[in-house]
Design a protein around this motif. Structure first.
Motif, PDB file in Angstrom:
ATOM      1  N   ILE A 114       0.725  -1.221  -0.106  1.00 61.64           N
ATOM      2  CA  ILE A 114       0.067  -0.015   0.078  1.00 61.64           C
ATOM      3  C   ILE A 114       0.724   1.280  -0.052  1.00 61.64           C
ATOM      4  O   ILE A 114       0.643   2.215  -0.786  1.00 61.64           O
ATOM      5  N   THR A 115       1.971   1.364   0.765  1.00 69.07           N
ATOM      6  CA  THR A 115       2.776   2.332   0.909  1.00 69.07           C
ATOM      7  C   THR A 115       3.414   2.623  -0.370  1.00 69.07           C
ATOM      8  O   THR A 115       3.682   3.796  -0.880  1.00 69.07           O
ATOM      9  N   ALA A 142       1.427  11.777 -10.281  1.00 73.79           N
ATOM     10  CA  ALA A 142       0.593  12.725 -10.130  1.00 73.79           C
ATOM     11  C   ALA A 142       1.265  14.197 -10.066  1.00 73.79           C
ATOM     12  O   ALA A 142       1.158  15.011 -11.088  1.00 73.79           O
ATOM     13  N   ALA A 143       2.701  13.968  -9.521  1.00 73.36           N
ATOM     14  CA  ALA A 143       3.679  15.179  -9.500  1.00 73.36           C
ATOM     15  C   ALA A 143       4.057  15.411 -11.009  1.00 73.36           C
ATOM     16  O   ALA A 143       4.447  16.358 -11.592  1.00 73.36           O
ATOM     17  N   PHE A 144       4.548  14.033 -11.658  1.00 72.09           N
ATOM     18  CA  PHE A 144       5.211  14.141 -12.880  1.00 72.09           C
ATOM     19  C   PHE A 144       4.227  14.615 -13.985  1.00 72.09           C
ATOM     20  O   PHE A 144       4.508  15.542 -14.886  1.00 72.09           O
ATOM     21  N   LEU A 145       2.895  14.315 -14.038  1.00 71.43           N
ATOM     22  CA  LEU A 145       1.654  14.640 -14.969  1.00 71.43           C
ATOM     23  C   LEU A 145       1.707  16.411 -14.784  1.00 71.43           C
ATOM     24  O   LEU A 145       1.739  16.948 -15.659  1.00 71.43           O
ATOM     25  N   ALA A 146       1.639  16.828 -13.234  1.00 75.07           N
ATOM     26  CA  ALA A 146       1.692  18.229 -13.012  1.00 75.07           C
ATOM     27  C   ALA A 146       2.592  18.835 -13.670  1.00 75.07           C
ATOM     28  O   ALA A 146       2.488  19.914 -14.415  1.00 75.07           O
ATOM     29  N   ASP A 147       3.736  18.398 -13.596  1.00 73.88           N
ATOM     30  CA  ASP A 147       5.089  19.028 -14.276  1.00 73.88           C
ATOM     31  C   ASP A 147       4.684  18.944 -15.574  1.00 73.88           C
ATOM     32  O   ASP A 147       5.242  20.270 -16.421  1.00 73.88           O
ATOM     33  N   GLN A 163       3.115   6.026  -2.828  1.00 74.67           N
ATOM     34  CA  GLN A 163       4.171   6.618  -3.349  1.00 74.67           C
ATOM     35  C   GLN A 163       4.539   6.605  -4.860  1.00 74.67           C
ATOM     36  O   GLN A 163       4.782   7.611  -5.245  1.00 74.67           O
ATOM     37  N   LEU A 164       4.136   5.728  -5.718  1.00 78.66           N
ATOM     38  CA  LEU A 164       4.000   5.485  -7.040  1.00 78.66           C
ATOM     39  C   LEU A 164       2.796   6.453  -7.519  1.00 78.66           C
ATOM     40  O   LEU A 164       3.156   7.257  -8.367  1.00 78.66           O
ATOM     41  N   LEU A 165       1.804   6.579  -6.913  1.00 82.70           N
ATOM     42  CA  LEU A 165       0.658   7.342  -7.332  1.00 82.70           C
ATOM     43  C   LEU A 165       1.150   9.041  -7.237  1.00 82.70           C
ATOM     44  O   LEU A 165       0.805   9.808  -8.190  1.00 82.70           O
TER      45      LEU A 165
END
Length: 97
Positions: A69-70, A80-85, A74-76
């Motif tokens: 789960i952890t 999400a940060a990669f997508l935003a960038d 972390q992958l999510l």
């Protein structure tokens, strides 16, 4: 235009731990697919680019732990940060064009 590339580096040196790195810089040929768990199989994500093939998943028929789960969170978060960038950089490039 296919401008992406992928490569694998294996570094082996005496008295140094071996290091293996896989890098994928995607283009239109890259694919990401999710395969859900079914009938006691494991869930996994597959990333393909050219002949590079990376699989991230749970262990088949194994108990899902807090560590799974952890890692998934972390992958999510990283995705999400990669997508935003990527979206921000794309918008900046479109505005400058």
């Amino acid at each position: 235009m296919n401008t992406g590339y992928s490569y694998t580096v294996i570094r082996v040196q005496p008295d140094v731990e071996t290091h293996i790195g896989v890098s994928i810089y995607p283009d239109a040929l890259a694919e990401v697919k999710y395969f859900p768990a079914k009938d006691n199989s494991h869930a996994f994500i597959n990333i393909t680019h050219g002949v590079a093939d990376v699989t991230i998943g749970t262990t088949n028929n194994a108990e899902i732990t807090n560590e799974h789960i952890t890692f998934a969170r972390q992958l999510l978060d990283a995705a999400a940060a990669f997508l935003a960038d990527c979206e921000r950089l794309h918008a900046e490039q479109q505005a400058a064009a």
